[in-house]
Scaffold this active site. Structure first.
Site, PDB file in Angstrom:
ATOM      1  NE  ARG A  41     -18.948  -2.184   2.353  1.00  0.00           N
ATOM      2  CZ  ARG A  41     -19.895  -1.344   1.924  1.00  0.00           C
ATOM      3  NH1 ARG A  41     -21.072  -1.349   2.499  1.00  0.00           N
ATOM      4  NH2 ARG A  41     -19.657  -0.482   0.957  1.00  0.00           N
TER       5      ARG A  41
ATOM      6  NE  ARG B 142     -14.853   0.893  -4.883  1.00  0.00           N
ATOM      7  CZ  ARG B 142     -15.435   0.159  -3.960  1.00  0.00           C
ATOM      8  NH1 ARG B 142     -14.776  -0.163  -2.860  1.00  0.00           N
ATOM      9  NH2 ARG B 142     -16.661  -0.280  -4.115  1.00  0.00           N
TER      10      ARG B 142
ATOM     11  N   GLY C 220     -19.331  -4.542  -2.928  1.00  0.00           N
ATOM     12  CA  GLY C 220     -18.723  -4.437  -4.248  1.00  0.00           C
ATOM     13  C   GLY C 220     -19.611  -3.733  -5.258  1.00  0.00           C
TER      14      GLY C 220
ATOM     15  CG  HIS D 231      -2.087  -0.857   1.201  1.00  0.00           C
ATOM     16  ND1 HIS D 231      -2.880  -0.979   0.086  1.00  0.00           N
ATOM     17  CD2 HIS D 231      -2.659  -1.658   2.144  1.00  0.00           C
ATOM     18  CE1 HIS D 231      -3.875  -1.823   0.337  1.00  0.00           C
ATOM     19  NE2 HIS D 231      -3.758  -2.251   1.578  1.00  0.00           N
TER      20      HIS D 231
HETATM   21  P1  A3P Z   1     -17.109  -2.424  -0.721  1.00  0.00           P
HETATM   22  O1  A3P Z   1     -16.739  -2.089   0.689  1.00  0.00           O
HETATM   23  O2  A3P Z   1     -17.559  -1.217  -1.491  1.00  0.00           O
HETATM   24  O3  A3P Z   1     -18.060  -3.534  -0.849  1.00  0.00           O
HETATM   25  P2  A3P Z   1      -9.799  -3.812  -0.777  1.00  0.00           P
HETATM   26  O4  A3P Z   1      -9.772  -5.197  -1.275  1.00  0.00           O
HETATM   27  O5  A3P Z   1      -8.813  -2.902  -1.464  1.00  0.00           O
HETATM   28  O6  A3P Z   1      -9.719  -3.764   0.688  1.00  0.00           O
HETATM   29  O7  A3P Z   1     -11.217  -3.215  -1.225  1.00  0.00           O
HETATM   30  C1  A3P Z   1     -12.384  -3.750  -0.648  1.00  0.00           C
HETATM   31  C2  A3P Z   1     -13.535  -3.530  -1.589  1.00  0.00           C
HETATM   32  O8  A3P Z   1     -13.450  -4.465  -2.665  1.00  0.00           O
HETATM   33  C3  A3P Z   1     -14.850  -3.811  -0.882  1.00  0.00           C
HETATM   34  O9  A3P Z   1     -15.787  -2.911  -1.476  1.00  0.00           O
HETATM   35  C4  A3P Z   1     -15.114  -5.254  -1.249  1.00  0.00           C
HETATM   36  O10 A3P Z   1     -16.465  -5.633  -1.141  1.00  0.00           O
HETATM   37  C5  A3P Z   1     -14.609  -5.283  -2.676  1.00  0.00           C
HETATM   38  N1  A3P Z   1     -14.215  -6.632  -3.113  1.00  0.00           N
HETATM   39  C6  A3P Z   1     -13.544  -7.583  -2.416  1.00  0.00           C
HETATM   40  N2  A3P Z   1     -13.397  -8.694  -3.150  1.00  0.00           N
HETATM   41  C7  A3P Z   1     -14.001  -8.465  -4.345  1.00  0.00           C
HETATM   42  C8  A3P Z   1     -14.204  -9.248  -5.513  1.00  0.00           C
HETATM   43  N3  A3P Z   1     -13.768 -10.501  -5.598  1.00  0.00           N
HETATM   44  N4  A3P Z   1     -14.876  -8.695  -6.540  1.00  0.00           N
HETATM   45  C9  A3P Z   1     -15.343  -7.418  -6.474  1.00  0.00           C
HETATM   46  N5  A3P Z   1     -15.192  -6.626  -5.386  1.00  0.00           N
HETATM   47  C10 A3P Z   1     -14.515  -7.133  -4.328  1.00  0.00           C
END
Ligand code: A3P
Length: 307
Positions: A271, A142, A273, A120
């Protein structure tokens, strides 16, 4: 959101991760075959933590019964489906959180190539060998409003029952001022964006919204960038399905327990997505405030984050 942040060279860190990032910058020796997944928090990193190992793994496309049911009945074993028994966090270790954590024990020089790592850290904090070697960087970002709301929900999973959520207005003001884990968010994005413009063969820059809208197209682009183009459409289908949010969310390995390195629930990484979910948490004023910051910060960059 519950812990102190420390600023280093213009970016904010949780102290143990800052120490890890400093150690990583001074000691990490990249190989030409390495793949580095870079991102700010909550931008879809977990999706790529699943996709990249599946694309790079020699057996995922070819072995298995092809039904892709992932039910663990023997036809989808660990070798053809690394996601079945591993949370995506375990498939790509983080340079600052795992590899260069205090008292780290990873022997990364013994890892076979291609090695996969994630970070990160902002672009300016990358180890020199990542910049100078032939290794590839995949960056995902994003829209800032969804990023903030996703981070707020993520941090709320650490609240005890009865404590309620973190006051969103306070967290939002800090995010807007750039006081955010690995933030300022916009500066993080711009650092990698500018590098990717100068060195497109080195850095693939992805937007979560594009991957959601055209998952197959973006996954093919990712595989080609990594030097692993797909031969058949069925291979793309299989990997897209294996790494889908619905599937990962429901796999036993991701439903229970806590990630020992970060102390977060394994389930918290999955969560909704949904693009535009910020509408359920931010007021009109918040929307306008953050959009204005985004417009100003991104002006002249050619990058559209007001998606
Ligand atoms: P939301 O909180 O909007 O649902 P990171 O992986 O960088 O921590 O980001 C998390 C975000 O990516 C979350 O968004 C999560 O739900 C989403 N996410 C995790 N796995 C995913 C997948 N396989 N496909 C699409 N979105 C995903």
């Amino acid at each position: 959101m519950g812990f102190d942040l420390y600023q280093w060279e213009g970016f904010w860190y949780y102290l143990p991760n800052l120490a890890g990032a400093i150690r990583s910058r001074s000691s990490f020796q990249a190989r030409d075959e390495d793949v580095i997944l870079a991102s700010s928090m909550k931008t879809g990193t977990t999706w790529l933590k699943a996709l990249i190992p599946c694309i790079m793994h020699p057996n995922v496309r070819s072995i298995g019964d092809g039904d892709g049911d992932g039910d663990g009945d023997g036809d989808d074993d660990d070798d053809s489906d690394p996601l079945l028994k591993n949370h995506p966090n375990a498939l790509i270790p983080s340079l600052e959180v795992h590899i260069f954590a205090e008292n780290y024990t990873y022997n990364i020089s013994a890892m076979p190539s291609p090695r996969l790592f994630r970070t990160h850290a902002p672009c300016t904090m990358l180890p020199e060998s990542i910049k100078t070697s032939g290794c590839k960087i995949v960056y995902i970002t994003r829209n800032p409003k969804d990023t903030f709301v996703s981070a707020w929900h993520f941090m709320n999973t650490k609240r005890m029952p009865g404590e309620g959520t973190f006051p969103i207005g306070e967290s939002f003001e800090k995010f807007c001022r750039g006081v955010h884990l690995y933030g300022p968010f916009h500066d993080h994005v711009l650092g990698y964006w500018k590098e990717s413009m100068m060195r497109p063969e080195k850095i693939l820059f992805l937007r979560y919204e594009d991957v959601k809208r055209d998952t197959r197209g973006q996954v093919k682009k990712l595989a080609s960038f990594l030097g692993r183009p797909f031969a058949k459409e069925e291979e793309v289908e299989k990997i897209v399905w294996m790494c889908s949010l619905e599937r990962l969310k429901n796999l036993e390995v991701n439903r229970n327990g806590v990630d020992p390195f970060v102390g977060m629930l394994k389930s918290a990484y999955f969560r909704l997505g949904v693009v535009g979910d910020w509408k359920n948490s931010l007021s009109k004023e918040m929307e306008e405030q953050l959009d204005e910051i985004t417009r100003q910060k991104m002006e002249g960059s050619g990058l559209d984050l007001l998606i």
